[in-house]
Scaffold this motif. Structure first.
Motif, PDB file in Angstrom:
ATOM      1  N   THR A 125     -12.570 -10.451   1.230  1.00 14.51           N
ATOM      2  CA  THR A 125     -11.177 -10.712   0.876  1.00 14.51           C
ATOM      3  C   THR A 125     -10.389  -9.412   0.820  1.00 14.51           C
ATOM      4  OG1 THR A 125     -11.814 -12.666  -0.377  1.00 14.51           O
ATOM      5  CG2 THR A 125      -9.673 -11.717  -0.878  1.00 14.51           C
ATOM      6  N   ARG A 126     -10.969  -8.394   0.187  1.00 14.10           N
ATOM      7  CA  ARG A 126     -10.321  -7.080   0.107  1.00 14.10           C
ATOM      8  C   ARG A 126     -10.040  -6.540   1.502  1.00 14.10           C
ATOM      9  NH1 ARG A 126     -14.353  -2.636  -1.191  1.00 14.10           N
ATOM     10  NH2 ARG A 126     -14.826  -3.171   0.954  1.00 14.10           N
ATOM     11  N   ASP A 127     -11.012  -6.640   2.399  1.00 15.07           N
ATOM     12  CA  ASP A 127     -10.841  -6.125   3.757  1.00 15.07           C
ATOM     13  C   ASP A 127      -9.734  -6.871   4.496  1.00 15.07           C
ATOM     14  OD1 ASP A 127     -12.871  -4.389   3.132  1.00 15.07           O
ATOM     15  OD2 ASP A 127     -14.382  -5.379   4.382  1.00 15.07           O
ATOM     16  N   ASP A 128      -9.632  -8.177   4.297  1.00 16.39           N
ATOM     17  CA  ASP A 128      -8.561  -8.951   4.930  1.00 16.39           C
ATOM     18  C   ASP A 128      -7.188  -8.511   4.434  1.00 16.39           C
ATOM     19  OD1 ASP A 128     -10.401 -10.395   6.368  1.00 16.39           O
ATOM     20  OD2 ASP A 128     -10.263 -12.205   5.143  1.00 16.39           O
ATOM     21  N   ILE A 129      -7.080  -8.234   3.154  1.00 21.49           N
ATOM     22  CA  ILE A 129      -5.803  -7.783   2.587  1.00 21.49           C
ATOM     23  C   ILE A 129      -5.452  -6.398   3.118  1.00 21.49           C
ATOM     24  CG2 ILE A 129      -4.608  -7.153   0.447  1.00 21.49           C
ATOM     25  CD1 ILE A 129      -6.342  -9.387  -0.910  1.00 21.49           C
ATOM     26  N   LEU A 130      -6.436  -5.503   3.230  1.00 21.80           N
ATOM     27  CA  LEU A 130      -6.197  -4.174   3.779  1.00 21.80           C
ATOM     28  C   LEU A 130      -5.700  -4.260   5.224  1.00 21.80           C
ATOM     29  CD1 LEU A 130      -9.220  -2.152   2.351  1.00 21.80           C
ATOM     30  CD2 LEU A 130      -6.832  -2.035   1.649  1.00 21.80           C
ATOM     31  N   VAL A 131      -6.271  -5.162   5.998  1.00 20.22           N
ATOM     32  CA  VAL A 131      -5.837  -5.345   7.392  1.00 20.22           C
ATOM     33  C   VAL A 131      -4.365  -5.761   7.434  1.00 20.22           C
ATOM     34  CG1 VAL A 131      -6.114  -6.828   9.422  1.00 20.22           C
ATOM     35  CG2 VAL A 131      -8.111  -5.802   8.356  1.00 20.22           C
ATOM     36  N   ALA A 132      -3.953  -6.624   6.529  1.00 22.53           N
ATOM     37  CA  ALA A 132      -2.555  -7.077   6.505  1.00 22.53           C
ATOM     38  C   ALA A 132      -1.592  -5.921   6.302  1.00 22.53           C
ATOM     39  CB  ALA A 132      -2.355  -8.125   5.414  1.00 22.53           C
ATOM     40  N   PHE A 133      -2.016  -4.909   5.553  1.00 26.68           N
ATOM     41  CA  PHE A 133      -1.165  -3.741   5.306  1.00 26.68           C
ATOM     42  C   PHE A 133      -1.473  -2.584   6.243  1.00 26.68           C
ATOM     43  CE2 PHE A 133      -0.614  -5.958   1.286  1.00 26.68           C
ATOM     44  CZ  PHE A 133       0.745  -5.830   1.106  1.00 26.68           C
ATOM     45  N   ARG A 134      -2.325  -2.829   7.235  1.00 34.37           N
ATOM     46  CA  ARG A 134      -2.726  -1.813   8.211  1.00 34.37           C
ATOM     47  C   ARG A 134      -3.289  -0.577   7.500  1.00 34.37           C
ATOM     48  NH1 ARG A 134       2.259  -1.036  12.000  1.00 34.37           N
ATOM     49  NH2 ARG A 134       3.246  -0.762  10.005  1.00 34.37           N
ATOM     50  N   MET A 135      -4.080  -0.823   6.476  1.00 34.60           N
ATOM     51  CA  MET A 135      -4.655   0.219   5.648  1.00 34.60           C
ATOM     52  C   MET A 135      -6.160   0.256   5.881  1.00 34.60           C
ATOM     53  SD  MET A 135      -4.133   2.518   3.279  1.00 34.60           S
ATOM     54  CE  MET A 135      -2.443   2.168   2.902  1.00 34.60           C
ATOM     55  N   THR A 136      -6.733   1.444   5.846  1.00 33.28           N
ATOM     56  CA  THR A 136      -8.181   1.558   5.985  1.00 33.28           C
ATOM     57  C   THR A 136      -8.809   1.811   4.627  1.00 33.28           C
ATOM     58  OG1 THR A 136      -8.199   3.938   6.325  1.00 33.28           O
ATOM     59  CG2 THR A 136      -7.896   2.573   8.285  1.00 33.28           C
ATOM     60  N   LYS A 137     -10.069   1.441   4.489  1.00 32.76           N
ATOM     61  CA  LYS A 137     -10.790   1.679   3.238  1.00 32.76           C
ATOM     62  C   LYS A 137     -10.894   3.178   2.961  1.00 32.76           C
ATOM     63  CE  LYS A 137     -14.270  -0.961   4.549  1.00 32.76           C
ATOM     64  NZ  LYS A 137     -15.568  -1.654   4.541  1.00 32.76           N
ATOM     65  N   THR A 138     -11.052   3.960   4.014  1.00 37.46           N
ATOM     66  CA  THR A 138     -11.210   5.404   3.855  1.00 37.46           C
ATOM     67  C   THR A 138      -9.988   6.024   3.189  1.00 37.46           C
ATOM     68  OG1 THR A 138     -12.536   5.416   5.849  1.00 37.46           O
ATOM     69  CG2 THR A 138     -11.731   7.528   5.094  1.00 37.46           C
ATOM     70  N   VAL A 139      -8.794   5.590   3.587  1.00 36.31           N
ATOM     71  CA  VAL A 139      -7.559   6.135   3.022  1.00 36.31           C
ATOM     72  C   VAL A 139      -7.500   5.867   1.519  1.00 36.31           C
ATOM     73  CG1 VAL A 139      -5.042   5.929   3.048  1.00 36.31           C
ATOM     74  CG2 VAL A 139      -6.301   5.982   5.190  1.00 36.31           C
ATOM     75  N   LEU A 140      -8.055   4.748   1.087  1.00 34.49           N
ATOM     76  CA  LEU A 140      -8.050   4.398  -0.331  1.00 34.49           C
ATOM     77  C   LEU A 140      -9.220   4.992  -1.096  1.00 34.49           C
ATOM     78  CD1 LEU A 140      -6.977   0.667  -0.128  1.00 34.49           C
ATOM     79  CD2 LEU A 140      -5.574   2.636  -0.703  1.00 34.49           C
ATOM     80  N   GLY A 141     -10.101   5.693  -0.392  1.00 28.40           N
ATOM     81  CA  GLY A 141     -11.234   6.322  -1.053  1.00 28.40           C
ATOM     82  C   GLY A 141     -12.437   5.412  -1.202  1.00 28.40           C
ATOM     83  N   ILE A 142     -12.434   4.284  -0.515  1.00 25.17           N
ATOM     84  CA  ILE A 142     -13.589   3.392  -0.543  1.00 25.17           C
ATOM     85  C   ILE A 142     -14.553   3.907   0.513  1.00 25.17           C
ATOM     86  CG2 ILE A 142     -14.386   1.019  -0.235  1.00 25.17           C
ATOM     87  CD1 ILE A 142     -11.459   0.178  -0.970  1.00 25.17           C
TER      88      ILE A 142
END
Length: 169
Positions: A125-142
């Protein structure tokens, strides 16, 4: 017109800039937020988080029932419930083995956390939400499953494909 700190503030039409970065396929004059396509996933995250909280608060429903082949008196039910709760209720009594006598059966009536595979579902679910904002996990420190090379590549793609186009718009 908008409300700020309880005060009504009126804007003139030339004071408003309408950004339509995400076009609405159903209305050419309005845009949609980045969150709209992922709204169901956001709700899923919210419901899963509430379920997780309620799981620990018991959610006012039993996870299982004790079935007896014979009818029990009210006093017997109360004594059975009191003893069962004393032996099995609370964190310190988690996963203790229960003993049933007189033909009683333990019947599971709801899924366990393990059955729901909760953590993996939350990550998806988290990954789907990140995709919607064109955000990567790396940028958020995950940093799960990330090494330096793909971390740097993810940051480069994020900056060149998301940030720079937003700055030029």
């Amino acid at each position: 017109m908008t409300r700020t700190d309880g005060k009504v503030v009126t804007f003139q039409p030339d004071e408003i800039i309408h950004f339509k970065d995400y076009p609405d396929p159903l209305n050419a004059y309005n845009g949609v937020s980045a969150l709209m396509p992922a709204s169901i996933r956001v709700q899923t995250e919210e419901f899963a988080t509430r379920y997780q909280r309620d799981f620990f608060l018991n959610s006012a429903r039993p996870d299982a029932v004790l079935k007896s082949p014979k009818k029990l008196l009210s006093k017997q039910k109360a004594e059975l419930r009191k003893n069962w709760n004393r032996q099995h209720q609370g964190i310190k009594n988690s996963s203790k083995i229960g003993l049933l006598e007189g033909g009683m059966e333990y019947q599971l009536i709801s899924l366990t956390q393990k059955d729901m595979d909760y953590i993996e579902g939350i990550k998806m679910t988290r990954d789907d939400i990140l995709v919607a904002f064109r955000m990567t996990k790396t940028v958020l420190g995950i940093t799960e499953d990330v090494n330096r090379a793909n971390s740097e590549a993810a940051m480069y793609v994020f900056l060149s494909e998301v940030i720079v186009p937003e700055m030029r718009a």
